[in-house]
Design a protein around this motif. Structure first.
Motif, PDB file in Angstrom:
ATOM      1  N   THR A  20       0.842  -1.208   0.000  1.00 52.24           N
ATOM      2  CA  THR A  20       0.000   0.000   0.000  1.00 52.24           C
ATOM      3  C   THR A  20       0.870   1.248   0.000  1.00 52.24           C
ATOM      4  O   THR A  20       0.564   2.215  -0.685  1.00 52.24           O
ATOM      5  CB  THR A  20      -0.967   0.084   1.212  1.00 52.24           C
ATOM      6  OG1 THR A  20      -0.322  -0.432   2.342  1.00 52.24           O
ATOM      7  CG2 THR A  20      -2.263  -0.631   0.975  1.00 52.24           C
ATOM      8  N   GLY A  56      -5.395   3.957  -8.470  1.00 54.66           N
ATOM      9  CA  GLY A  56      -6.188   4.355  -7.309  1.00 54.66           C
ATOM     10  C   GLY A  56      -7.236   3.312  -6.953  1.00 54.66           C
ATOM     11  O   GLY A  56      -7.457   3.019  -5.770  1.00 54.66           O
ATOM     12  N   VAL A  57      -7.867   2.737  -7.984  1.00 49.90           N
ATOM     13  CA  VAL A  57      -8.855   1.689  -7.725  1.00 49.90           C
ATOM     14  C   VAL A  57      -8.151   0.475  -7.116  1.00 49.90           C
ATOM     15  O   VAL A  57      -8.658  -0.161  -6.178  1.00 49.90           O
ATOM     16  CB  VAL A  57      -9.609   1.328  -9.032  1.00 49.90           C
ATOM     17  CG1 VAL A  57     -10.425   0.064  -8.858  1.00 49.90           C
ATOM     18  CG2 VAL A  57     -10.501   2.490  -9.462  1.00 49.90           C
ATOM     19  N   PHE A  60      -7.554   1.097  -3.542  1.00 49.47           N
ATOM     20  CA  PHE A  60      -8.769   0.902  -2.745  1.00 49.47           C
ATOM     21  C   PHE A  60      -8.938  -0.581  -2.388  1.00 49.47           C
ATOM     22  O   PHE A  60      -9.169  -0.943  -1.232  1.00 49.47           O
ATOM     23  CB  PHE A  60      -9.983   1.409  -3.535  1.00 49.47           C
ATOM     24  CG  PHE A  60     -11.274   1.265  -2.802  1.00 49.47           C
ATOM     25  CD1 PHE A  60     -11.598   2.136  -1.777  1.00 49.47           C
ATOM     26  CD2 PHE A  60     -12.167   0.262  -3.131  1.00 49.47           C
ATOM     27  CE1 PHE A  60     -12.788   2.003  -1.084  1.00 49.47           C
ATOM     28  CE2 PHE A  60     -13.366   0.123  -2.437  1.00 49.47           C
ATOM     29  CZ  PHE A  60     -13.675   1.002  -1.416  1.00 49.47           C
ATOM     30  N   GLY A  63      -6.206  -1.635  -0.025  1.00 42.94           N
ATOM     31  CA  GLY A  63      -6.446  -1.038   1.291  1.00 42.94           C
ATOM     32  C   GLY A  63      -7.549  -1.783   2.029  1.00 42.94           C
ATOM     33  O   GLY A  63      -7.429  -2.064   3.231  1.00 42.94           O
ATOM     34  N   ALA A  64      -8.629  -2.132   1.301  1.00 41.45           N
ATOM     35  CA  ALA A  64      -9.744  -2.852   1.944  1.00 41.45           C
ATOM     36  C   ALA A  64      -9.267  -4.211   2.430  1.00 41.45           C
ATOM     37  O   ALA A  64      -9.554  -4.622   3.573  1.00 41.45           O
ATOM     38  CB  ALA A  64     -10.900  -3.002   0.954  1.00 41.45           C
ATOM     39  N   SER A 100      -8.024   7.373   5.390  1.00 42.14           N
ATOM     40  CA  SER A 100      -7.876   8.007   4.073  1.00 42.14           C
ATOM     41  C   SER A 100      -7.517   6.996   2.995  1.00 42.14           C
ATOM     42  O   SER A 100      -7.766   7.223   1.826  1.00 42.14           O
ATOM     43  CB  SER A 100      -6.902   9.188   4.101  1.00 42.14           C
ATOM     44  OG  SER A 100      -5.796   8.896   4.878  1.00 42.14           O
ATOM     45  N   MET A 102      -9.145   4.496   2.485  1.00 41.22           N
ATOM     46  CA  MET A 102     -10.452   4.195   1.890  1.00 41.22           C
ATOM     47  C   MET A 102     -11.083   5.443   1.271  1.00 41.22           C
ATOM     48  O   MET A 102     -11.606   5.410   0.166  1.00 41.22           O
ATOM     49  CB  MET A 102     -11.417   3.645   2.959  1.00 41.22           C
ATOM     50  CG  MET A 102     -11.033   2.306   3.524  1.00 41.22           C
ATOM     51  SD  MET A 102     -11.294   0.973   2.334  1.00 41.22           S
ATOM     52  CE  MET A 102      -9.706   0.883   1.564  1.00 41.22           C
ATOM     53  N   PRO A 105      -9.384   7.171  -2.331  1.00 39.39           N
ATOM     54  CA  PRO A 105      -9.770   6.565  -3.610  1.00 39.39           C
ATOM     55  C   PRO A 105     -11.282   6.569  -3.841  1.00 39.39           C
ATOM     56  O   PRO A 105     -11.729   6.768  -4.968  1.00 39.39           O
ATOM     57  CB  PRO A 105      -9.236   5.133  -3.522  1.00 39.39           C
ATOM     58  CG  PRO A 105      -8.673   4.944  -2.181  1.00 39.39           C
ATOM     59  CD  PRO A 105      -8.612   6.247  -1.476  1.00 39.39           C
ATOM     60  N   LEU A 106     -12.049   6.401  -2.761  1.00 47.28           N
ATOM     61  CA  LEU A 106     -13.505   6.343  -2.935  1.00 47.28           C
ATOM     62  C   LEU A 106     -14.066   7.663  -3.476  1.00 47.28           C
ATOM     63  O   LEU A 106     -14.877   7.676  -4.407  1.00 47.28           O
ATOM     64  CB  LEU A 106     -14.156   5.996  -1.595  1.00 47.28           C
ATOM     65  CG  LEU A 106     -15.550   5.404  -1.688  1.00 47.28           C
ATOM     66  CD1 LEU A 106     -15.528   4.117  -2.506  1.00 47.28           C
ATOM     67  CD2 LEU A 106     -16.110   5.135  -0.301  1.00 47.28           C
ATOM     68  N   TRP A 109     -13.108   8.012  -7.049  1.00 48.30           N
ATOM     69  CA  TRP A 109     -13.877   7.069  -7.874  1.00 48.30           C
ATOM     70  C   TRP A 109     -15.297   7.589  -8.105  1.00 48.30           C
ATOM     71  O   TRP A 109     -15.827   7.555  -9.223  1.00 48.30           O
ATOM     72  CB  TRP A 109     -13.895   5.713  -7.162  1.00 48.30           C
ATOM     73  CG  TRP A 109     -14.149   4.536  -8.046  1.00 48.30           C
ATOM     74  CD1 TRP A 109     -14.556   4.559  -9.359  1.00 48.30           C
ATOM     75  CD2 TRP A 109     -14.005   3.157  -7.682  1.00 48.30           C
ATOM     76  NE1 TRP A 109     -14.663   3.278  -9.824  1.00 48.30           N
ATOM     77  CE2 TRP A 109     -14.335   2.394  -8.822  1.00 48.30           C
ATOM     78  CE3 TRP A 109     -13.630   2.501  -6.508  1.00 48.30           C
ATOM     79  CZ2 TRP A 109     -14.302   0.991  -8.810  1.00 48.30           C
ATOM     80  CZ3 TRP A 109     -13.605   1.106  -6.503  1.00 48.30           C
ATOM     81  CH2 TRP A 109     -13.930   0.364  -7.642  1.00 48.30           C
ATOM     82  N   HIS A 146     -11.984  14.952  -2.659  1.00 45.43           N
ATOM     83  CA  HIS A 146     -10.847  14.099  -3.028  1.00 45.43           C
ATOM     84  C   HIS A 146      -9.537  14.858  -2.866  1.00 45.43           C
ATOM     85  O   HIS A 146      -8.574  14.352  -2.295  1.00 45.43           O
ATOM     86  CB  HIS A 146     -11.018  13.619  -4.472  1.00 45.43           C
ATOM     87  CG  HIS A 146      -9.926  12.710  -4.946  1.00 45.43           C
ATOM     88  ND1 HIS A 146      -9.724  11.451  -4.416  1.00 45.43           N
ATOM     89  CD2 HIS A 146      -8.950  12.859  -5.890  1.00 45.43           C
ATOM     90  CE1 HIS A 146      -8.697  10.879  -5.016  1.00 45.43           C
ATOM     91  NE2 HIS A 146      -8.201  11.718  -5.917  1.00 45.43           N
TER      92      HIS A 146
END
Ligand code: HEM
Ligand code: HEM
Length: 391
Positions: A20, A56-57, A60, A63-64, A100, A102, A105-106, A109, A146
């Motif tokens: 990450t 970035g996706v 995410f 990160g999840a 951040s 999460m 990127p959210l 997106w 963002h």
């Protein structure tokens, strides 16, 4: 080995941490560069934004997965639980980083999904998101969030890295080694875990989000005159002029103008209507005079209007019409070049006017002091996609 213990980070947690870190740092760089590239490097800007969104996706998802793994693991105890403030600060930064990881990127997106963006995500999914409508307002809100949250993340990473280096260089303890090699370190006591760092992190993120939402929205790149309904949407452009003052050319520009353009690339014909806010004219240190009654007289009639028909001519095109300025409407013809690729049109043209025709600078009847000829230069990028925003 793979799992954490109360005194060590397991291989999975460490792999997640460094993966990450790599993706997030790389994507910060891509975002900063892509955002700052000028519009005349459109192709590169789009390519970098595509890469930024794609990575970035991935950030995410990574990160999840990382957070889910961390939830299933014991958290190694702090190495110096007796340094309560320092430990609490480090933990606060960890919470900001996790959140951040999460939120950044959210929000990016959702912004992408809410616009007809040009720079696509390169994964075979995720161009749109469920429950996210196409909405320019939503996209602007998410863009503001963002960017603000990305800056919070950057600040947190800076503090986090500074902390890690301080432990390695000044304290010469095992904090960095524990994350790098998985070595076990620390005592048996955590010093008691508190909710305070998490709450402080939440408050910081909430304050940043509130700030972003309350800040005035940035002006559209070209227009603060209300944007006109247009088949071709101006994405970026410049309307400049130059004139000879005491024999030397000086260059000024109009910062605020809008254009409504219809154009059929097949026949090469169309029409254009340009509104120019004369109050936005600038010319070095003489901007005030330029806007004043002797010249543009922006107080009395703040708008100039150019309306023309477009037709092909020789290698390029002509916009033939009239310019209304200072209450005077006179014919003006603007030759221009046009290049259309991938739905993006780039035009550039220039024409020479005689300022005396519009009664500009009548107090300067001398060509040597202030040239009679004023060269108008226009360049713009427009897209056929109505309502599209480049991001
Ligand atoms: C190259 C830069 C980085 C270095 C040198 C670094 C170093 C470290 C170290 C030494 C720790 C262990 C702290 C401890 O044991 O108390 C740690 C933990 C952590 N790092 Fe980093 N880090 C870096 C980049 C990042 C980035 C970019 C992120 C996230 C966006 C991140 C998120 C975290 C989190 C959330 C923890 C806490 C893990 C936990 O205990 O749950 N780090 N980092
Ligand atoms: C960990 C993931 C991400 C990080 C660290 C990140 C970071 C950044 C940064 C630093 C900027 C520039 C901000 C500025 O200069 O003020 C930016 C801009 C942007 N990012 Fe991201 N980003 C991430 C993920 C994403 C994703 C997943 C998308 C979309 C799918 C995205 C879309 C954008 C867009 C469209 C902009 C331009 C904003 C604008 O000008 O309106 N980002 N990002």
């Amino acid at each position: 080995m793979y799992r954490n213990t109360p005194r060590s980070y397991g291989a999975v947690a460490r792999a997640f941490h460094w993966a990450t870190a790599l993706v997030v740092l790389g994507n910060i760089g891509l975002g900063l560069v892509a955002h700052r590239l000028p519009m005349d490097q459109l192709a590169l800007k789009f390519a970098l934004f595509s890469l930024h969104k794609t990575l970035g996706v991935a950030a995410f998802a990574l990160g999840a997965a990382r957070i889910l793994w961390a939830l299933s693991q014991p958290r190694p105890v702090p190495l110096h639980p007796e340094r309560r403030v320092e430990t609490a600060m480090a933990e606060t930064v960890h919470w900001v980083l996790y959140a951040s990881l999460m939120l950044v990127p959210l929000t990016g997106w959702i912004e992408h999904a809410a616009t007809e963006g040009y720079a696509p995500i390169l994964w075979p999914f995720g161009q749109g998101l469920p429950m996210v409508p196409k909405s320019p307002e939503l996209a602007l809100t998410m863009a503001a969030l963002h960017k603000m949250l990305a800056w919070v993340l950057m600040a947190a990473v800076a503090l986090h890295v500074a902390g890690a280096l301080k432990h390695a260089i000044i304290d010469r303890d095992q904090v960095l080694a524990r994350m790098l090699t998985g070595r076990a370190a620390g005592g048996t006591t955590s010093g008691g875990r508190h909710a305070t760092p998490a709450l402080v992190a939440l408050a910081l993120l909430g304050a940043a989000a509130g700030w972003a939402l309350n800040a005035p929205q940035p002006q559209a790149p070209v227009a603060s005159l209300a944007a006109q309904v247009s088949e071709w949407q101006v994405l970026d452009g410049e309307l400049a002029f130059s004139v000879r003052q005491m024999g030397a050319p000086v260059r000024g520009e109009f910062g605020d103008w809008t254009a409504s353009i219809s154009f059929d690339p097949d026949s090469g014909t169309g029409a254009v209507s340009v509104s120019i806010n004369l109050q936005s004219a600038t010319l070095g240190t003489v901007t005030d005079q330029l806007r004043g009654p002797d010249f543009l007289d922006a107080e009395t009639a703040p708008l100039a209007l150019f309306q023309a028909e477009i037709r092909p001519e020789d290698e390029g095109y002509l916009a033939e019409g009239h310019l209304n300025l200072r209450g005077e409407t006179l014919p003006v013809t603007l030759p221009f070049d046009l290049d259309i690729a991938d739905g993006i049109a780039r035009m550039q043209g220039a024409t020479a006017l005689d300022r005396r025709d519009w009664g500009i600078g009548a107090a300067y009847p001398d060509d040597a002091t202030l040239g009679f000829e004023v060269v108008i230069q226009v360049s713009l990028t427009a897209s056929r996609d109505p309502g599209a925003v480049v991001r």
